[in-house]
Design an enzyme around this catalytic site. Structure first.
Site, mmCIF file in Angstrom:
data_model
loop_
_atom_site.group_PDB
_atom_site.id
_atom_site.type_symbol
_atom_site.label_atom_id
_atom_site.label_comp_id
_atom_site.label_asym_id
_atom_site.label_seq_id
_atom_site.Cartn_x
_atom_site.Cartn_y
_atom_site.Cartn_z
ATOM 1 N N ASP A 149 -4.360 -5.008 5.832
ATOM 2 C CA ASP A 149 -4.684 -5.829 4.671
ATOM 3 C C ASP A 149 -3.510 -6.749 4.345
ATOM 4 O O ASP A 149 -2.367 -6.302 4.263
ATOM 5 C CB ASP A 149 -5.010 -4.930 3.472
ATOM 6 C CG ASP A 149 -5.565 -5.699 2.290
ATOM 7 O OD1 ASP A 149 -6.107 -6.797 2.508
ATOM 8 O OD2 ASP A 149 -5.470 -5.192 1.160
ATOM 9 N N MET A 153 -0.057 1.093 5.145
ATOM 10 C CA MET A 153 -0.798 1.289 6.385
ATOM 11 C C MET A 153 -1.933 0.271 6.472
ATOM 12 O O MET A 153 -2.376 -0.279 5.468
ATOM 13 C CB MET A 153 -1.351 2.710 6.465
ATOM 14 C CG MET A 153 -2.357 3.069 5.402
ATOM 15 S SD MET A 153 -2.901 4.782 5.595
ATOM 16 C CE MET A 153 -3.896 4.968 4.111
ATOM 17 N N HIS A 159 -2.513 -1.191 -3.450
ATOM 18 C CA HIS A 159 -3.685 -0.331 -3.290
ATOM 19 C C HIS A 159 -3.541 0.889 -4.192
ATOM 20 O O HIS A 159 -2.617 1.687 -4.022
ATOM 21 C CB HIS A 159 -3.829 0.135 -1.839
ATOM 22 C CG HIS A 159 -4.104 -0.979 -0.881
ATOM 23 N ND1 HIS A 159 -3.875 -0.868 0.472
ATOM 24 C CD2 HIS A 159 -4.600 -2.231 -1.071
ATOM 25 C CE1 HIS A 159 -4.216 -2.000 1.071
ATOM 26 N NE2 HIS A 159 -4.654 -2.847 0.153
ATOM 27 N N SER A 189 0.866 -1.187 0.000
ATOM 28 C CA SER A 189 0.000 0.000 0.000
ATOM 29 C C SER A 189 0.900 1.233 0.000
ATOM 30 O O SER A 189 1.728 1.378 -0.893
ATOM 31 C CB SER A 189 -0.955 -0.028 1.199
ATOM 32 O OG SER A 189 -1.869 1.042 1.142
ATOM 33 N N THR A 190 0.782 2.106 0.996
ATOM 34 C CA THR A 190 1.542 3.352 1.018
ATOM 35 C C THR A 190 3.046 3.092 0.886
ATOM 36 O O THR A 190 3.620 2.338 1.664
ATOM 37 C CB THR A 190 1.281 4.117 2.333
ATOM 38 O OG1 THR A 190 -0.119 4.173 2.565
ATOM 39 C CG2 THR A 190 1.854 5.518 2.267
#
Length: 351
Positions: free
Chosen positions: A290, A287, A194, A168-169
């Site tokens: 998931d 973050m 993501h 993600s991030t």
């Protein structure tokens, strides 16, 4: 301590919209709104914000030029506000390479629900960015090693193993760094990062140009091939299914899982079910949580699990959750992760 936020955007409408969203959150403090880079520079020096939301397309000095100067003079957590165009997507990935922490598309607020969802997302990204490691604080990326120095993988491994990656991030640059260290001949690789619609195809094209592998946005029902990397499309879950003796993709518009679509858990769960012990999985910077459930299932089915170490993560959220569950076999900083994964694959029984 509240998080000090500076909004930089040439659109008065967007400035006011973001400003109202930020002011409505007690954890955030709006310290200024700038219409161009010159105003922004003065406000950065005056207010020393923790996070800046930055429009890519601005007059006088564009967002990328301002970002580059900012990162050299006073590194600050930046969330880019990006247009949903091919040019906007290209600029966004350039911004992430320069050191921006994250990005979000410009709002299209056609209904109150759109407004509420966008507000939740931008506030979440700002808060996450405030706690992110900036590029200067993270472990240095690995130097790309030529293929001749990498362990050779057997034909059996290349044709029976499946590599799954979730992020993600901070994931766009982490995935690039990881794939650049892989040789051209690998088992099929499936990735969920993501990312909203409109960006994943450009992301895949960027990786295809900058790595030795064939990278593409996944399409529904295609057979997974060695030497190929398949990126989950924005707003669609990517699953892997087994049809006959082949792995194939399945794209679905199901509900969000772990707050996301595409979801890392959806990908990992599907890979665990169809590939089992022939799975090698890595969970990277991001973050939230998931991917932790999916990693647990991969571990249960006998697959090998890796997590990116804290020092090289932009946000040590998703790896931390999986590590806390006790389902990660190896915690490795990004510069060494590819070698660890390759050494494991090379150690598997040869044909």
């Amino acid at each position: 301590m509240t998080i000090k936020v500076l909004v930089v955007d040439d659109s008065a409408l967007i400035r006011n919209l973001l400003g109202k969203m930020i002011e409505a959150d007690s954890e955030l403090s709006l310290v200024g709104m700038a219409a161009d880079a010159y105003m922004a520079k003065d406000m950065v020096n005056q207010h020393r914000p923790d996070v800046i939301t930055l429009d890519i397309e601005m007059p006088k000095v564009d967002g990328l030029t301002f970002l580059d100067r900012l990162m050299k003079a006073r590194p600050t957590a930046v969330v880019m506000i990006s247009s949903l165009t091919e040019e906007g997507a290209d600029a966004t990935f350039n911004a992430l390479a320069l050191g921006a922490v994250d990005f979000i598309p410009k709002p299209k607020l056609d209904s109150p629900q759109d407004f509420n969802e966008y507000q939740d997302l931008i506030l979440e990204k700002i808060k996450s960015a405030a706690h992110a490691k900036l590029k200067t604080q993270r472990a240095a990326p690995a130097v790309v090693v030529q293929p001749s120095h990498k362990p050779a993988l057997s034909n059996r491994v290349i044709n029976t193993q499946l590599v799954a990656i979730g992020a993600s991030t901070g994931g766009t640059e982490a995935i690039l760094s990881l794939l650049q260290q892989f040789p051209a001949v690998m088992p099929p690789i499936v990735i969920t990062q993501h990312m909203p619609p409109g960006f994943t195809r450009t992301f895949a094209e960027r990786l295809n140009k900058l790595t030795r592998l064939n990278v593409k946005q996944a399409e529904d029902g295609e057979r997974l091939l060695p030497c190929y990397v398949y990126i989950a499309p924005g707003d669609q879950h990517l699953e892997v299914i087994k049809v006959g003796g082949s792995f194939k993709t399945r794209l679905t518009q199901g509900d969000k899982v772990s707050g996301h679509r595409p979801s890392v858990d959806v990908l990992f769960n599907s890979v665990a079910e169809c590939a089992g012990a022939n799975t090698t999985a890595a969970i990277l910077t991001g973050m939230g949580k998931d991917g932790a459930d999916g990693m647990a299932l991969i571990d249960e089915q006998g697959g090998k699990t890796f997590a990116q170490g804290e020092q090289s993560c932009v946000v040590f959220g998703m790896p931390r959750e999986a590590i806390k569950r006790g389902v990660i076999h190896h915690v490795v900083e990004l510069p060494q992760l590819a070698d660890k994964m390759l050494n494991y694959l090379a150690s598997l029984k040869r044909d």
